[in-house]
Design a protein around this motif. Structure first.
Motif, PDB file in Angstrom:
ATOM      1  N   ILE A 140      -2.977  -9.207   2.140  1.00 55.01           N
ATOM      2  CA  ILE A 140      -3.325  -7.885   2.657  1.00 55.01           C
ATOM      3  C   ILE A 140      -3.252  -6.801   1.585  1.00 55.01           C
ATOM      4  O   ILE A 140      -4.185  -6.010   1.426  1.00 55.01           O
ATOM      5  CB  ILE A 140      -2.412  -7.505   3.845  1.00 55.01           C
ATOM      6  N   MET A 141      -2.158  -6.763   0.847  1.00 52.09           N
ATOM      7  CA  MET A 141      -1.943  -5.702  -0.137  1.00 52.09           C
ATOM      8  C   MET A 141      -3.090  -5.568  -1.147  1.00 52.09           C
ATOM      9  O   MET A 141      -3.573  -4.450  -1.367  1.00 52.09           O
ATOM     10  CB  MET A 141      -0.623  -5.921  -0.865  1.00 52.09           C
ATOM     11  N   PRO A 142      -3.583  -6.639  -1.753  1.00 55.37           N
ATOM     12  CA  PRO A 142      -4.695  -6.469  -2.707  1.00 55.37           C
ATOM     13  C   PRO A 142      -5.963  -5.896  -2.064  1.00 55.37           C
ATOM     14  O   PRO A 142      -6.686  -5.128  -2.691  1.00 55.37           O
ATOM     15  CB  PRO A 142      -4.937  -7.887  -3.223  1.00 55.37           C
ATOM     16  N   LYS A 143      -6.210  -6.229  -0.815  1.00 54.40           N
ATOM     17  CA  LYS A 143      -7.397  -5.708  -0.135  1.00 54.40           C
ATOM     18  C   LYS A 143      -7.277  -4.212   0.113  1.00 54.40           C
ATOM     19  O   LYS A 143      -8.232  -3.458  -0.068  1.00 54.40           O
ATOM     20  CB  LYS A 143      -7.630  -6.455   1.173  1.00 54.40           C
ATOM     21  N   TYR A 144      -6.100  -3.761   0.546  1.00 48.85           N
ATOM     22  CA  TYR A 144      -5.881  -2.328   0.729  1.00 48.85           C
ATOM     23  C   TYR A 144      -5.929  -1.599  -0.600  1.00 48.85           C
ATOM     24  O   TYR A 144      -6.409  -0.474  -0.688  1.00 48.85           O
ATOM     25  CB  TYR A 144      -4.541  -2.058   1.412  1.00 48.85           C
ATOM     26  N   PHE A 174      -9.152   0.099  -2.004  1.00 51.42           N
ATOM     27  CA  PHE A 174      -9.582   1.413  -1.549  1.00 51.42           C
ATOM     28  C   PHE A 174      -8.989   2.530  -2.402  1.00 51.42           C
ATOM     29  O   PHE A 174      -9.500   3.637  -2.427  1.00 51.42           O
ATOM     30  CB  PHE A 174      -9.208   1.641  -0.083  1.00 51.42           C
ATOM     31  N   ILE A 175      -7.895   2.240  -3.083  1.00 50.72           N
ATOM     32  CA  ILE A 175      -7.202   3.245  -3.889  1.00 50.72           C
ATOM     33  C   ILE A 175      -7.557   3.116  -5.366  1.00 50.72           C
ATOM     34  O   ILE A 175      -7.728   4.108  -6.054  1.00 50.72           O
ATOM     35  CB  ILE A 175      -5.677   3.113  -3.700  1.00 50.72           C
ATOM     36  N   THR A 176      -7.647   1.893  -5.838  1.00 51.43           N
ATOM     37  CA  THR A 176      -7.868   1.638  -7.256  1.00 51.43           C
ATOM     38  C   THR A 176      -8.743   0.406  -7.438  1.00 51.43           C
ATOM     39  O   THR A 176      -8.711  -0.491  -6.601  1.00 51.43           O
ATOM     40  CB  THR A 176      -6.516   1.429  -7.974  1.00 51.43           C
ATOM     41  N   PRO A 177      -9.507   0.353  -8.510  1.00 51.50           N
ATOM     42  CA  PRO A 177     -10.308  -0.845  -8.759  1.00 51.50           C
ATOM     43  C   PRO A 177      -9.479  -2.004  -9.320  1.00 51.50           C
ATOM     44  O   PRO A 177     -10.006  -3.079  -9.551  1.00 51.50           O
ATOM     45  CB  PRO A 177     -11.342  -0.364  -9.778  1.00 51.50           C
ATOM     46  N   GLU A 178      -8.204  -1.803  -9.500  1.00 49.55           N
ATOM     47  CA  GLU A 178      -7.329  -2.805 -10.114  1.00 49.55           C
ATOM     48  C   GLU A 178      -6.714  -3.745  -9.081  1.00 49.55           C
ATOM     49  O   GLU A 178      -5.489  -3.833  -8.960  1.00 49.55           O
ATOM     50  CB  GLU A 178      -6.224  -2.118 -10.925  1.00 49.55           C
ATOM     51  N   ARG A 179      -7.519  -4.466  -8.363  1.00 48.14           N
ATOM     52  CA  ARG A 179      -7.009  -5.407  -7.365  1.00 48.14           C
ATOM     53  C   ARG A 179      -6.098  -6.449  -8.009  1.00 48.14           C
ATOM     54  O   ARG A 179      -5.081  -6.838  -7.458  1.00 48.14           O
ATOM     55  CB  ARG A 179      -8.162  -6.104  -6.649  1.00 48.14           C
ATOM     56  N   GLY A 180      -6.465  -6.896  -9.194  1.00 44.45           N
ATOM     57  CA  GLY A 180      -5.670  -7.906  -9.897  1.00 44.45           C
ATOM     58  C   GLY A 180      -4.243  -7.468 -10.152  1.00 44.45           C
ATOM     59  O   GLY A 180      -3.324  -8.287 -10.144  1.00 44.45           O
ATOM     60  N   ALA A 181      -4.029  -6.176 -10.358  1.00 42.42           N
ATOM     61  CA  ALA A 181      -2.667  -5.681 -10.578  1.00 42.42           C
ATOM     62  C   ALA A 181      -1.810  -5.895  -9.340  1.00 42.42           C
ATOM     63  O   ALA A 181      -0.628  -6.214  -9.436  1.00 42.42           O
ATOM     64  CB  ALA A 181      -2.700  -4.205 -10.951  1.00 42.42           C
ATOM     65  N   TYR A 182      -2.403  -5.738  -8.176  1.00 42.65           N
ATOM     66  CA  TYR A 182      -1.651  -5.928  -6.938  1.00 42.65           C
ATOM     67  C   TYR A 182      -1.468  -7.403  -6.606  1.00 42.65           C
ATOM     68  O   TYR A 182      -0.490  -7.777  -5.966  1.00 42.65           O
ATOM     69  CB  TYR A 182      -2.309  -5.155  -5.794  1.00 42.65           C
ATOM     70  N   GLU A 195       2.923 -11.781  -6.862  1.00 44.53           N
ATOM     71  CA  GLU A 195       3.338 -13.024  -7.518  1.00 44.53           C
ATOM     72  C   GLU A 195       4.574 -12.810  -8.387  1.00 44.53           C
ATOM     73  O   GLU A 195       5.468 -13.646  -8.427  1.00 44.53           O
ATOM     74  CB  GLU A 195       2.188 -13.586  -8.357  1.00 44.53           C
ATOM     75  N   SER A 196       4.637 -11.682  -9.072  1.00 44.69           N
ATOM     76  CA  SER A 196       5.801 -11.434  -9.923  1.00 44.69           C
ATOM     77  C   SER A 196       7.064 -11.220  -9.085  1.00 44.69           C
ATOM     78  O   SER A 196       8.143 -11.645  -9.470  1.00 44.69           O
ATOM     79  CB  SER A 196       5.557 -10.252 -10.853  1.00 44.69           C
TER      80      SER A 196
END
Length: 67
Positions: A34-38, A41-49, A54-55
């Motif tokens: 869920i978190m990466p999908k939300y 909408f805020i940032t193009p950095e889905r990979g960071a989330y 994972e971290s």
């Protein structure tokens, strides 16, 4: 942090940890699905989330808390 911040700069520290054992499966499912999908909408950095969840999952648990 003070040494590397510009005068008047701000530092934000976010602390994440493992939830209590019974909540852990839902928490990590939410962080993975869920978190990466939300975040899109805020940032193009889905990979960071994706990395954040994972971290947190692989970070060692505190042996004292939760009891």
């Amino acid at each position: 942090m003070r040494r590397v911040l510009r005068p008047g700069g701000r530092a934000y520290v976010l602390e994440f940890s493992h939830p209590v054992a019974w909540l852990s499966p839902l928490y990590f499912w939410h962080m993975r699905n869920i978190m990466p999908k939300y975040a899109q909408f805020i940032t193009p950095e889905r990979g960071a989330y994706e990395y954040l969840g994972e971290s947190i999952r692989t970070f060692p648990r505190n042996p004292i808390w939760p009891p």
